[in-house]
Design an enzyme around this catalytic site. Structure first.
Site, mmCIF file in Angstrom:
data_model
loop_
_atom_site.group_PDB
_atom_site.id
_atom_site.type_symbol
_atom_site.label_atom_id
_atom_site.label_comp_id
_atom_site.label_asym_id
_atom_site.label_seq_id
_atom_site.Cartn_x
_atom_site.Cartn_y
_atom_site.Cartn_z
ATOM 1 N N SER A 57 50.871 24.883 97.894
ATOM 2 C CA SER A 57 52.203 24.725 97.313
ATOM 3 C C SER A 57 52.517 25.959 96.477
ATOM 4 C CB SER A 57 52.253 23.469 96.443
ATOM 5 O OG SER A 57 52.042 22.332 97.253
ATOM 6 N N GLU A 62 50.236 5.192 96.928
ATOM 7 C CA GLU A 62 51.194 5.102 98.015
ATOM 8 C C GLU A 62 50.728 5.890 99.211
ATOM 9 O OE1 GLU A 62 54.861 6.216 96.062
ATOM 10 O OE2 GLU A 62 55.163 4.094 95.664
ATOM 11 N N CYS A 91 58.571 13.776 99.910
ATOM 12 C CA CYS A 91 57.704 14.636 99.087
ATOM 13 C C CYS A 91 58.144 14.594 97.635
ATOM 14 C CB CYS A 91 57.806 16.096 99.516
ATOM 15 S SG CYS A 91 57.372 16.420 101.181
HETATM 16 N N1 SAH Z 1 49.124 18.024 94.817
HETATM 17 C C1 SAH Z 1 49.183 18.594 96.143
HETATM 18 C C2 SAH Z 1 49.499 17.566 97.163
HETATM 19 C C3 SAH Z 1 50.930 17.032 97.118
HETATM 20 S S1 SAH Z 1 51.770 17.637 98.484
HETATM 21 C C4 SAH Z 1 50.126 19.780 96.155
HETATM 22 O O1 SAH Z 1 50.761 20.020 95.145
HETATM 23 O O2 SAH Z 1 50.185 20.497 97.123
HETATM 24 C C5 SAH Z 1 53.385 17.317 98.067
HETATM 25 C C6 SAH Z 1 54.290 18.488 98.355
HETATM 26 O O3 SAH Z 1 55.599 18.092 97.925
HETATM 27 C C7 SAH Z 1 53.943 19.729 97.540
HETATM 28 O O4 SAH Z 1 54.106 20.875 98.331
HETATM 29 C C8 SAH Z 1 54.973 19.715 96.427
HETATM 30 O O5 SAH Z 1 55.250 21.003 95.975
HETATM 31 C C9 SAH Z 1 56.146 19.059 97.095
HETATM 32 N N2 SAH Z 1 57.047 18.380 96.154
HETATM 33 C C10 SAH Z 1 56.756 17.875 94.954
HETATM 34 N N3 SAH Z 1 57.853 17.344 94.388
HETATM 35 C C11 SAH Z 1 58.864 17.514 95.257
HETATM 36 C C12 SAH Z 1 60.241 17.148 95.261
HETATM 37 N N4 SAH Z 1 60.790 16.510 94.238
HETATM 38 N N5 SAH Z 1 60.977 17.488 96.341
HETATM 39 C C13 SAH Z 1 60.433 18.111 97.382
HETATM 40 N N6 SAH Z 1 59.141 18.452 97.450
HETATM 41 C C14 SAH Z 1 58.360 18.173 96.405
#
Ligand code: SAH
Length: 419
Positions: free
Chosen positions: A273, A96, A392
């Site tokens: 993150s 996606e 996200c």
């Molecule tokens: N794998 C990488 C890239 C993904 S970025 C990473 O973890 O950084 C996606 C961002 O969305 C990350 O900061 C993650 O913590 C956040 N994220 C994941 N699940 C989420 C959710 N259910 N609600 C809000 N943010 C979320």
């Protein structure tokens, strides 16, 4: 994990194209012609590369070489202007890619303006107020992004493309829907760049004339597909024409790769993150913390060679009653003390199978205020495209949208796939 054989022009860099051209006994300038056609013009077939002699194109095709363009399989449009693309590859796998017109409170690559924008407009509405995100109520950014009829006006602003680096993800963060897929395979550099080319083409925009921000924040962990991610970053800068300072990569915290990343000559900005304020909590939410704990993560962040006017972004997903307490905010402030950084707060985007709840606006603001009180710039990221599972942590190749009552409430227009 198997990867498709690299016979695509998309994904080849200057040197590889030079070698291809040399092997075909063509003059050296053909490499630049291919580079231009594939990355700037974004052709989808050899037939479209009109600068090359017919005979050379035929030879390439006979040798099994194709452009390797990514294919848009489905397209879902949110009421807030966000578009989620399902993009397919030769082996039947898909990922996606998300288009966010007119940037975003914190996802924009050039975070200073994005941050200022979020601050000035009071953006960053957690779930309780998500319905508000359906109206153009976002101060300066929102009001010129949307006309009175709620349509996008021009592609002139600072749109953001969020791209994937892997099919699925291996990291297993407990609040993220992508984790439920597991990891199927790495994307090639061509497949990473291909997402950008396909979306630019579909949106009818072209950098550098149009200001495009790019975030590696889609499906997958970019630092677990490091070589392809780095190669793609270079191609996006040198080929596609995206400004380096407008790209941001987010990692869950693969410590040794963060160190390598700091050494790269061409690289996006770094986002980490964080999502928890102490090891116990982080290990529970992000099992990779067992391998690379907060001490290791903060050490590598402190040593990270930042460029002039660069900072590290820390993302923090707020989970109601779990990591959103005042004491968590104080611990985060302590962890980040003295670092040139900013914090993007993301109220949990809900999804089926996710056990956590989205905190109230008050809780989010309180958390933000504690960080700000400690001198740490903190912004609340406005959720984008929740109604189409584009926000996200919601990327899991959902082909049906707005099934839950909450999401349906947010969706005020029909959500049938367009593509
Ligand atoms: N794998 C990488 C890239 C993904 S970025 C990473 O973890 O950084 C996606 C961002 O969305 C990350 O900061 C993650 O913590 C956040 N994220 C994941 N699940 C989420 C959710 N259910 N609600 C809000 N943010 C979320």
């Amino acid at each position: 994990m198997s990867e498709p054989i690299a016979s695509s022009l998309l994904g080849m860099d200057r040197e590889e194209l030079a070698a291809l051209v040399l092997e075909a006994e063509q003059p050296g300038y053909r490499a630049k012609q291919i580079m231009d056609a594939v990355y700037r013009q974004r052709v989808e077939s050899l037939a479209e590369i009109s600068t090359l002699p017919q005979e050379f194109r035929e030879r390439l095709a006979e040798g099994g070489v194709s452009v390797g363009a990514a294919r848009i399989e489905k397209k879902f449009s949110s009421v807030d202007g966000t578009v989620r693309y399902l993009i397919g590859f030769g082996d039947g796998q898909s990922v996606e890619t998300v288009w966010m017109p007119e940037g975003d409170g914190g996802e924009a690559g050039d975070g200073s303006e994005a941050g200022a924008e979020a601050e000035g407009s009071g953006a960053g509405l957690p779930a309780a107020e998500a319905a508000v995100s359906l109206s153009p109520a976002y101060g300066a950014a929102g009001s010129h992004a949307l006309s009175k009829q709620g349509k996008r006006t021009a592609a002139s602003g600072r749109s953001t493309i969020c791209i994937s680096s892997q099919v699925g993800c291996a990291v297993d963060c407990q609040f993220c829907l992508t984790a439920l897929l597991g990891v199927k395979r790495n994307l090639t550099a061509g497949e990473i760049v291909g997402q950008v080319c396909a979306v630019l083409k579909d949106q009818g925009v072209s950098p550098p004339e149009d200001r495009i921000n790019l975030v590696f924040m889609g499906m997958g962990e970019p630092f677990l597909n490091y070589e392809n991610f780095i190669k793609a970053s270079r191609l996006l800068v040198e080929g596609v024409g995206i400004a380096e300072r407008r790209m941001t990569v987010s990692t869950a915290g693969i410590v040794p790769r963060i160190r390598d990343f700091g050494e790269e000559k061409i690289r996006p900005k770094l986002a980490i993150s964080l999502n928890a304020s102490n090891d116990e909590l982080r290990t529970r939410l992000m099992p990779l913390n067992k391998k690379w704990n907060l001490e290791m993560l903060m050490a590598v962040a402190r040593e990270f060679p930042l460029r002039t006017r660069e900072w590290i972004t820390f993302e923090y997903v707020l989970l109601g009653g779990v990591n959103d307490l005042a004491e968590n905010a104080k611990e985060v402030a302590e962890l980040l003390r003295g670092l040139r950084c900013k914090v993007n707060l993301i109220a949990l985007n809900p999804g089926p199978g996710i056990e956590f709840t989205t905190p109230s606006t008050d809780r989010v603001t309180a958390f933000q205020n504690i960080l700000r009180g400690a001198g740490i710039p903190a912004f609340v990221r406005r959720p984008r495209g929740r109604d189409i599972y584009a926000a996200c942590g919601q990327l899991k190749r959902t082909v049906e949208v707005a099934t839950s009552p909450e999401l349906q409430l947010q969706a005020i227009s029909p959500l049938a796939p367009e593509g």
